[in-house]
Design a protein around this motif. Sequence first.
Motif, short mmCIF file in Angstrom:
data_model
loop_
_atom_site.label_atom_id
_atom_site.label_comp_id
_atom_site.label_asym_id
_atom_site.label_seq_id
_atom_site.Cartn_x
_atom_site.Cartn_y
_atom_site.Cartn_z
N ALA A 36 0.81 -1.21 0.00
CA ALA A 36 0.00 0.00 0.00
C ALA A 36 0.85 1.26 0.00
N ASP A 37 2.12 1.14 0.35
CA ASP A 37 3.04 2.27 0.30
C ASP A 37 3.69 2.32 -1.08
N PRO A 38 3.54 3.43 -1.83
CA PRO A 38 4.10 3.50 -3.18
C PRO A 38 5.62 3.25 -3.22
N ALA A 39 6.30 3.45 -2.10
CA ALA A 39 7.75 3.24 -2.06
C ALA A 39 8.12 1.85 -1.55
N TRP A 40 7.23 0.88 -1.73
CA TRP A 40 7.42 -0.43 -1.10
C TRP A 40 8.72 -1.12 -1.52
N ARG A 41 9.10 -0.97 -2.79
CA ARG A 41 10.34 -1.63 -3.24
C ARG A 41 11.55 -1.05 -2.50
N GLU A 42 11.62 0.26 -2.43
CA GLU A 42 12.73 0.92 -1.75
C GLU A 42 12.75 0.55 -0.28
N ILE A 43 11.59 0.56 0.35
CA ILE A 43 11.50 0.22 1.78
C ILE A 43 11.98 -1.20 2.01
N ALA A 44 11.52 -2.12 1.18
CA ALA A 44 11.91 -3.53 1.34
C ALA A 44 13.39 -3.73 1.08
N THR A 45 13.93 -3.02 0.11
CA THR A 45 15.34 -3.18 -0.25
C THR A 45 16.26 -2.70 0.85
N ARG A 46 15.92 -1.59 1.50
CA ARG A 46 16.84 -1.00 2.47
C ARG A 46 16.68 -1.58 3.88
N ALA A 47 15.72 -2.49 4.08
CA ALA A 47 15.56 -3.10 5.40
C ALA A 47 16.83 -3.84 5.80
N THR A 48 17.27 -3.63 7.03
CA THR A 48 18.47 -4.30 7.53
C THR A 48 18.16 -4.89 8.90
N GLY A 49 19.05 -5.74 9.34
CA GLY A 49 18.87 -6.32 10.66
C GLY A 49 19.24 -7.79 10.65
N HIS A 50 18.96 -8.44 11.76
CA HIS A 50 19.28 -9.86 11.90
C HIS A 50 18.45 -10.69 10.93
N ALA A 51 19.08 -11.63 10.25
CA ALA A 51 18.38 -12.54 9.35
C ALA A 51 18.12 -13.85 10.08
N THR A 52 16.84 -14.20 10.23
CA THR A 52 16.47 -15.46 10.86
C THR A 52 16.57 -16.58 9.85
N PRO A 53 17.42 -17.60 10.09
CA PRO A 53 17.54 -18.69 9.12
C PRO A 53 16.18 -19.34 8.85
N LEU A 54 15.92 -19.63 7.58
CA LEU A 54 14.62 -20.18 7.21
C LEU A 54 14.35 -21.52 7.86
N GLU A 55 15.41 -22.28 8.11
CA GLU A 55 15.21 -23.63 8.65
C GLU A 55 14.70 -23.61 10.08
N VAL A 56 14.79 -22.48 10.78
CA VAL A 56 14.30 -22.44 12.16
C VAL A 56 12.90 -21.83 12.23
N ILE A 57 12.34 -21.44 11.09
CA ILE A 57 10.99 -20.88 11.07
C ILE A 57 10.00 -22.04 10.97
N ASP A 58 9.11 -22.16 11.94
CA ASP A 58 8.13 -23.24 11.95
C ASP A 58 7.18 -23.13 10.76
N SER A 59 6.67 -24.27 10.31
CA SER A 59 5.79 -24.27 9.14
C SER A 59 4.52 -23.47 9.38
N ASP A 60 4.04 -23.43 10.64
CA ASP A 60 2.81 -22.70 10.92
C ASP A 60 3.05 -21.20 11.12
N ALA A 61 4.29 -20.76 10.97
CA ALA A 61 4.60 -19.33 11.08
C ALA A 61 4.32 -18.58 9.78
N TRP A 62 4.17 -19.31 8.68
CA TRP A 62 3.97 -18.67 7.38
C TRP A 62 2.48 -18.34 7.20
N ALA A 63 2.15 -17.07 7.30
CA ALA A 63 0.78 -16.62 7.11
C ALA A 63 0.49 -16.47 5.62
N PRO A 64 -0.78 -16.37 5.23
CA PRO A 64 -1.06 -16.00 3.84
C PRO A 64 -0.32 -14.71 3.48
N ILE A 65 0.23 -14.64 2.29
CA ILE A 65 0.99 -13.46 1.87
C ILE A 65 0.22 -12.18 2.14
#
Length: 278
Positions: A36-65
């Motif tokens: 909904a933010d017109p600058a979504w690509r820029e916002i998503a690209t510049r996000a920084t921080g700790h990366a949680t490894p995908l293998e530790v994310i539980d299957s039920d943690a994935w919500a509908p997109i």
Amino acid sequence: MKLATLRRDGATFTVRIDPEGAVEISGFADVGALLADPAWREIATRATGHATPLEVIDSDAWAPIIPQPRKIICVGVNYRAHIAEMGREVPDYPTLFTKYPEALIGAGDPIIVAPYAADFVDWEAELAIVIGTRVRRASEQDAAAAIAGYTVLNDVSMRDWQNRTLQWLPGKSFEHTTPVGPVLATADEVPASARITTEVDGELLQDGRIDDLVFGPAAIVAYISQIFPLDPGDIIATGTPGGVGHARTPPRYLSEGQEVVTTIEGIGSLRNVVVVSG
């Protein structure tokens, strides 16, 4: 770029999926809010921080997109192989029907089937378009530019309810039956002839390519936009390839406890178990 909506402590949040893992994009409860933010690509690209490894994310943690899209539009009989197996003619125009947000579940959630609708449950792997920019009465060129990216959707269908009348909605919009995700992948991530498959308990039952579509994504978005505007976060399911259970001889349907895995090359997989409940 790949984006996802994850669950944590009863709430949802948005992440960018990198090779190192999931990086939170702060301030956005889900991918729909980000788009909904017109600058979504820029916002998503510049996000920084700790990366949680995908293998530790539980299957039920994935919500509908997009947990609560304003619109979910579906296109039927849109793969040449599926049209042939169903004995139909290639349509002149896209066949459209709708679905409601209550139908959506996450990439690892159970498909919850009502007991009175459990006898003719079918699978339909689909490439789903996610809109990123408001689009109205668009040309195909403008329609293509309005697409934020793509995700995987399994249009689980109650064939008896679907075929009670000429209108398909009753068999297509049962609550808690439509997995969507696991990520939104921008167009550069998805090959033009990406493979799309469905496996049930490890058996390959659908195996197609998205370039077998009669109406491609830009044509679909342009056509729908002549009827009503499309908004950021709207989802459009584009149809399923050949190999559905209803068209087999004899027909085959899903039953309780079976695992359905729907995959599109470049995007990822939905992995859902059928549960009869309610």
